[in-house]
Design an enzyme around this catalytic site. Sequence first.
Site, PDB file in Angstrom:
ATOM      1  N   GLU A 277       0.807  -1.212   0.000  1.00 50.49           N
ATOM      2  CA  GLU A 277       0.000   0.000   0.000  1.00 50.49           C
ATOM      3  C   GLU A 277       0.844   1.266   0.000  1.00 50.49           C
ATOM      4  OE1 GLU A 277      -1.223   0.448   4.627  1.00 50.49           O
ATOM      5  OE2 GLU A 277      -1.955  -1.363   3.631  1.00 50.49           O
TER       6      GLU A 277
ATOM      7  N   CYS B 146       3.532   8.392   0.513  1.00 52.12           N
ATOM      8  CA  CYS B 146       4.232   7.494   1.421  1.00 52.12           C
ATOM      9  C   CYS B 146       4.347   6.139   0.719  1.00 52.12           C
ATOM     10  CB  CYS B 146       3.456   7.364   2.729  1.00 52.12           C
ATOM     11  SG  CYS B 146       4.319   6.407   3.983  1.00 52.12           S
TER      12      CYS B 146
ATOM     13  N   CYS C 122       7.393  -6.727   7.428  1.00 48.54           N
ATOM     14  CA  CYS C 122       8.623  -6.156   7.981  1.00 48.54           C
ATOM     15  C   CYS C 122       9.174  -7.122   9.022  1.00 48.54           C
ATOM     16  CB  CYS C 122       8.348  -4.801   8.621  1.00 48.54           C
ATOM     17  SG  CYS C 122       9.836  -3.962   9.239  1.00 48.54           S
TER      18      CYS C 122
ATOM     19  N   CYS D 265       8.679  -3.539  15.177  1.00 43.40           N
ATOM     20  CA  CYS D 265       8.344  -2.435  16.082  1.00 43.40           C
ATOM     21  C   CYS D 265       6.963  -2.711  16.677  1.00 43.40           C
ATOM     22  CB  CYS D 265       8.366  -1.114  15.334  1.00 43.40           C
ATOM     23  SG  CYS D 265      10.010  -0.666  14.703  1.00 43.40           S
TER      24      CYS D 265
ATOM     25  N   CYS E 210       3.501  -1.141  15.334  1.00 43.88           N
ATOM     26  CA  CYS E 210       3.326  -0.997  13.891  1.00 43.88           C
ATOM     27  C   CYS E 210       2.558  -2.166  13.297  1.00 43.88           C
ATOM     28  CB  CYS E 210       4.696  -0.868  13.230  1.00 43.88           C
ATOM     29  SG  CYS E 210       4.623  -0.627  11.440  1.00 43.88           S
TER      30      CYS E 210
ATOM     31  N   GLY F 183       7.471  -1.824   5.702  1.00 50.78           N
ATOM     32  CA  GLY F 183       8.836  -2.327   5.603  1.00 50.78           C
ATOM     33  C   GLY F 183       9.888  -1.354   6.110  1.00 50.78           C
ATOM     34  N   GLU F 184      11.107  -1.870   6.252  1.00 50.79           N
ATOM     35  CA  GLU F 184      12.285  -1.082   6.625  1.00 50.79           C
ATOM     36  C   GLU F 184      13.076  -0.816   5.337  1.00 50.79           C
ATOM     37  OE1 GLU F 184      15.221   0.878   7.401  1.00 50.79           O
ATOM     38  OE2 GLU F 184      14.192   0.485   9.310  1.00 50.79           O
TER      39      GLU F 184
ATOM     40  N   CYS G 223       0.650   2.414   8.739  1.00 54.90           N
ATOM     41  CA  CYS G 223       1.317   1.569   7.754  1.00 54.90           C
ATOM     42  C   CYS G 223       0.867   0.114   7.867  1.00 54.90           C
ATOM     43  CB  CYS G 223       2.829   1.642   7.933  1.00 54.90           C
ATOM     44  SG  CYS G 223       3.506   3.278   7.658  1.00 54.90           S
TER      45      CYS G 223
END
Length: 360
Positions: free
Chosen positions: A91, A112, A119, A123, A126, A166-167, A340
């Site tokens: 997304e 964004c 991920c 975290c 998240c 994701g990172e 996110c």
Amino acid sequence: MQAALTGLNHDQLATLMDEWGQPKFRVTQVLDWIWKKKVTSIEEMTNLPAALRDKLAETHRLDALEHSTTQGSADTTRKFLFKLHDGRYVESVLIPANPALYGEKSDRRTLCVSSQVGCAYGCKFCASGLAGFSRNLEPSEIAGQVLMAERLSGERVDNLVFMGMGEPFANFDRLMAAIEIITAPWGLHLGARHLTISTSGLVPQIQKLAEHPQQIRLAISLHGATDEVRDKIMPVNRKWNTEKLFEALNYWNSRKKQHLTLEYILIEDINDDLEQARILASHAQKLKAKVNLIPYNTVDGLDWVRPSEDQCRAFRDVLKNAGVSATLRLEKGHDIDAACGQLRLKQETEEGIIEAPVKG
């Protein structure tokens, strides 16, 4: 699965055209159709010979993404859900003019962008990592989000922030390949200064980007001013603690002119006390960094709560009174699952691709 044309840079396409015995000007024509005219099919590339269009269609897809859903909100924020070739989803969120975002003027549209499916960094607040990590996105899938957003909205995207699912720094090479396409004159031609990469704190990649010649901006998902707080909510801190992180940020400052941004999601009774604000102010002063405060955006499956608006403003005022440039982003899109990964999580759960997350 056929490769997507949106993942080829100028040199790669030139090599392909040369192998096929095509004149060099075909490269410019193809790229112009994709990135400038934003066609939705190879057949629309009408100044190419029919035989070349047929060959391109036989060997390549145009897009790596398929539009699935658009959610709009009362404040005109739009979230796009895209289906990938393997049935997974990713997304992007198009955010309208917002003077609180990085201090920019209010006549901009920011997208964004996601860099991974899921991920691995976990975290605790998240939605992106609730179902774990699936895979990295390819350059065509990263750059393609920008192209698709412009097609769907009919608007030019002015700024990109790589802080979706994701990172980004865990997919560094593919991300930088996508950025080449996004910033190139033959691509979307968006200036590097209009791109911000957000990381949870991957120190080696911070140093690597500091040495990159493009003036890409950097935001740090800090969310805790001390190791004690950060350890509770960000597992990455156990590998690269605040001391190592701030060393890398000092190195960044020695190589770059752009001010850093420290992102800080405010979570009730976790990181919103005013002592954290005072420590955060000290860090920001030393780094000459801006601070972007974001009240927590509720995520299904998680028990975290956003602080009261009064507490958020008090936290911000501690920073401002210390001379730190701080914005409190009362974020747009809260009514469209804008945190996110939420829309993707719902879709993949409904389709039985992943199991619904369990609280606790």
